[in-house]
Scaffold this motif. Structure first.
Motif, short mmCIF file in Angstrom:
data_model
loop_
_atom_site.label_atom_id
_atom_site.label_comp_id
_atom_site.label_asym_id
_atom_site.label_seq_id
_atom_site.Cartn_x
_atom_site.Cartn_y
_atom_site.Cartn_z
N ARG A 12 0.84 -1.19 0.00
CA ARG A 12 0.00 0.00 0.00
C ARG A 12 0.87 1.23 0.00
N GLY A 14 1.99 4.47 1.72
CA GLY A 14 1.98 4.86 3.13
C GLY A 14 1.63 6.31 3.40
N HIS A 15 2.30 7.24 2.76
CA HIS A 15 2.01 8.66 2.98
C HIS A 15 2.56 9.47 1.81
N VAL A 39 -0.22 15.67 14.08
CA VAL A 39 0.44 14.64 14.87
C VAL A 39 1.74 15.18 15.45
N SER A 50 -2.59 13.37 10.18
CA SER A 50 -3.15 12.05 9.92
C SER A 50 -4.64 12.02 10.16
N GLY A 52 -7.26 9.41 12.15
CA GLY A 52 -7.38 8.24 13.02
C GLY A 52 -6.16 7.85 13.82
N GLY A 53 -5.21 8.74 14.01
CA GLY A 53 -4.08 8.46 14.88
C GLY A 53 -2.89 7.79 14.23
N TYR A 54 -2.93 7.56 12.92
CA TYR A 54 -1.77 7.02 12.21
C TYR A 54 -0.60 8.00 12.38
N HIS A 55 0.65 7.54 12.29
CA HIS A 55 1.77 8.46 12.53
C HIS A 55 1.79 9.62 11.56
N HIS A 56 1.45 9.42 10.30
CA HIS A 56 1.15 10.52 9.38
C HIS A 56 0.75 9.97 8.03
N HIS A 57 -0.28 10.61 7.50
CA HIS A 57 -0.72 10.33 6.13
C HIS A 57 -0.13 11.37 5.18
#
Length: 163
Positions: A12, A14-15, A39, A50, A52-57
């Motif tokens: 996928r 990632g960012h 974040v 981000s 939903g709390g992902y480290h960064h989109h």
């Protein structure tokens, strides 16, 4: 080139990291308007946001672009960043928000497999906000290959998701 490798199906993206001219203006757009969460910051020149709390989109930086204008439209580079919403109702919610805030869309399309809204951020980086139809609804040819197209998106129909 010989085709002797296929990327794993679970791979996928990632960012994305965007060059912007003004960190605060970009945060106002991405966090204040689109609803991403801040974040972390990296000094005064970079921010990471981000959902939903992902480290960064999305990473935003001014390392080589502070105070400069957008890249010329006719040059090579990133066409747009695609942000996938979980449901059609979620896409309707952001469309309603953009409409209420008088944010101009650059396009809106039904692609068969998805429905999408197109706009630019303050630095004219292209964005696609979309949702994927369920895979079993994707149009296919008799040989099983996907049929993708660009038809106008029924924006009034999209808003009916909010009723």
């Amino acid at each position: 080139m010989e085709k002797d490798y296929t990327i794993p199906a679970q791979t996928r993206i990632g960012h994305v990291h965007l060059k912007v001219s003004d960190i605060q203006r970009s945060l106002d757009f991405y966090c204040g308007l689109l609803g991403f969460e801040l974040v972390a910051t990296y000094g005064h020149d970079a921010a990471f946001i981000s959902a939903g709390g992902y480290h960064h989109h999305i990473g935003l930086n001014t390392w080589h672009s502070k105070g400069h204008g957008p890249a010329p439209a006719q040059n090579t580079g990133l066409y747009h960043v695609a942000i996938v919403y979980p449901t059609r109702k979620n896409l309707a919610e952001i469309y309603q928000r953009l409409h209420k805030m008088n944010i101009r869309l650059t396009g809106a399309a039904d692609h068969g497999v998805s429905e999408a809204l197109y706009l630019n951020d303050p630095d004219r980086n292209g964005l696609e906000l979309y949702w994927d139809r369920p895979r079993e609804e994707w149009p296919v040819n008799p040989d099983g290959s996907l049929i993708m197209y660009t038809l106008p998106l029924d924006l009034d129909g999209l808003l009916k998701e909010l009723d």
